[in-house]
Design a protein around this motif. Structure first.
Motif, PDB file in Angstrom:
ATOM      1  N   GLY A 120       7.476   4.894  46.508  1.00  0.00           N
ATOM      2  CA  GLY A 120       6.667   3.732  46.855  1.00  0.00           C
ATOM      3  C   GLY A 120       5.572   4.066  47.850  1.00  0.00           C
ATOM      4  O   GLY A 120       4.430   3.620  47.720  1.00  0.00           O
ATOM      5  N   LYS A 121       5.915   4.876  48.847  1.00  0.00           N
ATOM      6  CA  LYS A 121       4.927   5.277  49.854  1.00  0.00           C
ATOM      7  C   LYS A 121       3.798   6.080  49.216  1.00  0.00           C
ATOM      8  O   LYS A 121       2.626   5.877  49.518  1.00  0.00           O
ATOM      9  CB  LYS A 121       5.596   6.104  50.956  1.00  0.00           C
ATOM     10  N   LYS A 122       4.176   6.989  48.319  1.00  0.00           N
ATOM     11  CA  LYS A 122       3.175   7.820  47.644  1.00  0.00           C
ATOM     12  C   LYS A 122       2.256   6.951  46.776  1.00  0.00           C
ATOM     13  O   LYS A 122       1.033   7.078  46.825  1.00  0.00           O
ATOM     14  CB  LYS A 122       3.888   8.870  46.786  1.00  0.00           C
ATOM     15  N   ALA A 123       2.847   6.042  46.011  1.00  0.00           N
ATOM     16  CA  ALA A 123       2.062   5.157  45.140  1.00  0.00           C
ATOM     17  C   ALA A 123       1.124   4.278  45.959  1.00  0.00           C
ATOM     18  O   ALA A 123      -0.036   4.068  45.589  1.00  0.00           O
ATOM     19  CB  ALA A 123       3.001   4.294  44.292  1.00  0.00           C
ATOM     20  N   PHE A 124       1.609   3.783  47.098  1.00  0.00           N
ATOM     21  CA  PHE A 124       0.795   2.922  47.950  1.00  0.00           C
ATOM     22  C   PHE A 124      -0.371   3.701  48.543  1.00  0.00           C
ATOM     23  O   PHE A 124      -1.512   3.221  48.555  1.00  0.00           O
ATOM     24  CB  PHE A 124       1.664   2.302  49.055  1.00  0.00           C
ATOM     25  N   GLN A 125      -0.100   4.926  49.016  1.00  0.00           N
ATOM     26  CA  GLN A 125      -1.160   5.779  49.570  1.00  0.00           C
ATOM     27  C   GLN A 125      -2.238   6.039  48.514  1.00  0.00           C
ATOM     28  O   GLN A 125      -3.431   5.971  48.807  1.00  0.00           O
ATOM     29  CB  GLN A 125      -0.589   7.122  50.040  1.00  0.00           C
ATOM     30  N   GLU A 126      -1.803   6.332  47.293  1.00  0.00           N
ATOM     31  CA  GLU A 126      -2.755   6.594  46.209  1.00  0.00           C
ATOM     32  C   GLU A 126      -3.567   5.349  45.874  1.00  0.00           C
ATOM     33  O   GLU A 126      -4.750   5.435  45.574  1.00  0.00           O
ATOM     34  CB  GLU A 126      -2.023   7.124  44.973  1.00  0.00           C
ATOM     35  N   HIS A 127      -2.924   4.190  45.931  1.00  0.00           N
ATOM     36  CA  HIS A 127      -3.625   2.929  45.669  1.00  0.00           C
ATOM     37  C   HIS A 127      -4.686   2.687  46.747  1.00  0.00           C
ATOM     38  O   HIS A 127      -5.824   2.321  46.433  1.00  0.00           O
ATOM     39  CB  HIS A 127      -2.618   1.776  45.636  1.00  0.00           C
TER      40      HIS A 127
END
Length: 97
Positions: free
Chosen positions: A77-84
């Motif tokens: 989730g953290k990775k996806a949020f950072q990418e977003h």
């Protein structure tokens, strides 16, 4: 363009939930409800959505006799949020030039 647009964060409530979880190790349901000023049902559906995407994990426990539900961001989730966020920043930069 760098980053990834993620439909999971399209809704402002889910975006704010993830923002809160990025700076807090965990957060409980009632605190989310207070800070986001949303109804139980509305919040529950957004949290369920993020849980289904495996972006947050749910921990249920008891404090005394009261049930307590806390949430934390998963590494996925953290990775996806950072990418977003990266995607949005690049979109803004592109539109400024």
């Amino acid at each position: 363009m760098k980053g990834n647009y993620d439909k999971a964060f399209e809704n402002v409530v889910r975006l704010r939930v993830m923002s809160i979880l990025m700076v807090n190790e965990e957060y409980d349901f009632n605190s989310f409800k207070d800070i986001l000023e949303v109804t139980d049902g509305n919040l529950a559906s957004h949290l369920k959505n993020l849980e289904k995407a495996e972006y947050i994990s749910v921990n249920k426990s008891f404090v005394g006799r009261k049930p307590m539900t806390t949430y934390e961001a998963t590494s996925q989730g953290k990775k996806a949020f950072q990418e977003h966020l990266e995607f949005l920043e690049n979109l803004i930069k592109e539109n400024k030039s």
